[in-house]
Enzyme design. Structure first.
Site, PDB file in Angstrom:
ATOM      1  N   HIS A 471       0.816  -1.218   0.000  1.00  0.00           N
ATOM      2  CA  HIS A 471       0.000   0.000   0.000  1.00  0.00           C
ATOM      3  C   HIS A 471       0.852   1.272   0.000  1.00  0.00           C
ATOM      4  CE1 HIS A 471      -3.774   1.847  -0.177  1.00  0.00           C
ATOM      5  NE2 HIS A 471      -4.347   1.404   0.939  1.00  0.00           N
ATOM      6  N   ARG A 472       2.150   1.133   0.208  1.00  0.00           N
ATOM      7  CA  ARG A 472       3.022   2.303   0.106  1.00  0.00           C
ATOM      8  C   ARG A 472       3.140   2.754  -1.350  1.00  0.00           C
ATOM      9  NH1 ARG A 472       8.450   0.012   2.522  1.00  0.00           N
ATOM     10  NH2 ARG A 472       7.831  -1.586   0.995  1.00  0.00           N
TER      11      ARG A 472
END
Length: 498
Positions: A471-472
């Site tokens: 999700h980064r």
């Protein structure tokens, strides 16, 4: 005679140590350069270590099961180095001596040529020696058909088949078994040798894999006393079945172990399994990925009736060409189509440089369950290959991964990974990303499930999908759009041809 020490080489990129799984030689054995002397398990694969010398094994410096750092000495050899001026002396004299016949001169020449080769030396490539070990053939008994008597794999197979025919013939002749001795110690001695008596010791050396030796120790059996007719490289070779049979036959030590187990009324409640090699590496990589990248999993389902029909139509044609066409080849093509539309999922986060590296090539890892744990061979340049070519490569890589014969290089360079837990009956999961990649997709079991079409519930073949993202780097919206693209290509597989 010179002593040469041999260090554990770097058998893979970045390998710092390896577990010495098994020795293929023993002190006193004669080896040639290229002969396999040991099997070593690294954090990536099981590899064979070849000798760098022609000579005789002097000493082994590591035990089976021991972790050995790269660069440590693991074995030494006695190597005969020719002295200056020996070349002329070693050359056979083919001229007839006074009063000597041509036949006698020929015999002398053959003996001189034979004298140039150390006792027990066999000219054979590693592949032929490996096959001999697998078939239980003593390589020194094989008659070579190649130049200078070189033994080929065909020679080994022919020798094995001839030996089997001989064994079948011999089996038809009744043989009187040796009378049992009242002494358990004498029984073990008799089993070890056809001429043994109660006062004789067991064999001095027995070949066996580590698991067999562990079983013998567990049952309290002296492995050198276990009877066997099998050999490897001319030495007695014992397998687990031999140990169990001997223990059941009533060896003294085996009886003691059985009595001990009977006294407790149950077996051991716990046992330990070494946490090292491939299993440890998998654990460390999974932990690093899970605690480094914030995972988010997106679940969806693809309706694939048309894909099922397409594969059924192409399956027979593929088999005629020698290819086993699986759904995985279609999935890889659909995944690449999705990655081309959403390249952020085919990426790597370089935190040190503070950049996201988008990969313009498509190397797809295929997670394969093996006895040693999950291994991920990589199919390179998927976008450049056709369905049948992909199917062949997938089957080949998966087979060699399970057999532990795959090279470390074939498990590197991936940009995205596919894992198929549906092969074991699962539907959805939360797969862990194969770091440093940023996404992985999991496949559930293909089954007929109820779906709604035109306000009616009908049965349809469906494929559950589980996409995990870092999700980064990747947002949920991009994950959903990528999955929708994959679903679209799986639902209409003819689009893959475009």
């Amino acid at each position: 005679m010179t002593v040469k020490e041999f260090e554990l080489p770097d058998v893979g990129e970045g390998i710092a140590e390896g577990e010495l799984v098994s020795w293929q030689v023993s002190p006193g054995d004669t080896v040639s350069e290229g002969d396999i002397v040991a099997e070593v398990e690294t954090d990536k694969a099981l590899v064979e270590v070849p000798s760098s010398y022609d000579g005789t094994v002097k000493e082994l410096f590591a035990e089976e099961g021991e972790m050995v750092p790269v660069g440590d000495v693991i074995i030494s050899f006695n190597v005969e180095e020719p002295e200056a001026g020996d070349a002329e002396a070693e050359a056979p004299d083919t001229e007839n001596k006074p009063g000597e016949s041509t036949e006698e001169a020929k015999t002398d020449t053959e003996e001189a040529a034979s004298a140039e080769t150390p006792d027990g030396r066999v000219f054979a490539p590693p592949a032929a020696r490996r096959l001999a070990r697998e078939l239980g053939v003593d390589i020194s008994d094989v008659e070579g058909s190649g130049p200078g008597g070189r033994v080929s794999e065909a020679d080994v197979r022919a020798h094995h088949e001839k030996a089997e025919e001989h064994d079948e013939t011999a089996a038809e002749t009744p043989v009187n078994p040796a009378a049992e001795d009242e002494s358990a110690g004498a029984s073990a001695g008799a089993a070890a040798s056809t001429t043994a008596t109660s006062g004789e010791a067991a064999r001095e050396k027995t070949l066996a894999v580590p698991a067999t030796r562990a079983l013998a120790e567990e049952l309290g059996v002296d492995i050198d006393a276990v009877p066997t007719e099998k050999t490897r490289d001319g030495q007695p070779f014992v397998e687990r079945e031999d140990v169990r049979a001997f223990a059941q036959s009533g060896g003294e030590a085996a009886e003691a172990a059985t009595a001990s187990a009977s006294a407790t009324g149950e077996g051991a409640r716990e046992e330990t399994v070494p946490y090292r090699g491939v299993r440890r590496t998998i654990g460390e990589q999974m932990a690093a990925s899970k605690y480094t990248a914030p995972h988010v999993t997106h679940h969806d389902t693809a309706v694939i009736d048309e894909l099922v029909e397409t594969r059924a139509d192409l399956k027979e044609t593929a088999e005629e060409k020698g290819t086993r066409l699986t759904y995985m080849a279609f999935v890889l093509k659909a995944v690449v189509a999705g990655l081309k539309e959403y390249p952020i999922l085919n990426s790597e986060l370089d935190e040190e440089e503070g950049v996201i590296r988008l990969k313009n090539y498509y190397n797809i890892g295929i997670a394969v369950a093996t006895d040693a744990g999950l291994m991920v061979p990589v199919v390179k340049n998927v976008d450049e290959k056709g369905l049948l070519e992909l199917a062949d490569e997938i089957n080949d890589l998966a087979t060699r991964a399970r057999e532990r014969s795959i090279s470390p290089e074939e498990m590197q360079g991936g940009t995205f990974t596919v894992t198929n837990f549906g092969a074991f009956g699962g539907e959805y999961a939360t797969p862990i990303i194969n770091h440093p990649e940023t996404a992985i997709i999991g496949l559930g079991a293909i089954e007929q499930r109820p779906v709604v079409e035109d306000s009616e519930v009908v049965p349809a073949h469906t494929l559950p999908l589980s996409l995990a993202i870092d999700h980064r780097v990747i947002d949920g919206a991009e994950a959903a759009k990528f999955t929708n693209t994959v679903k679209e290509y799986l639902a209409e597989p003819t689009k893959l041809l475009l």
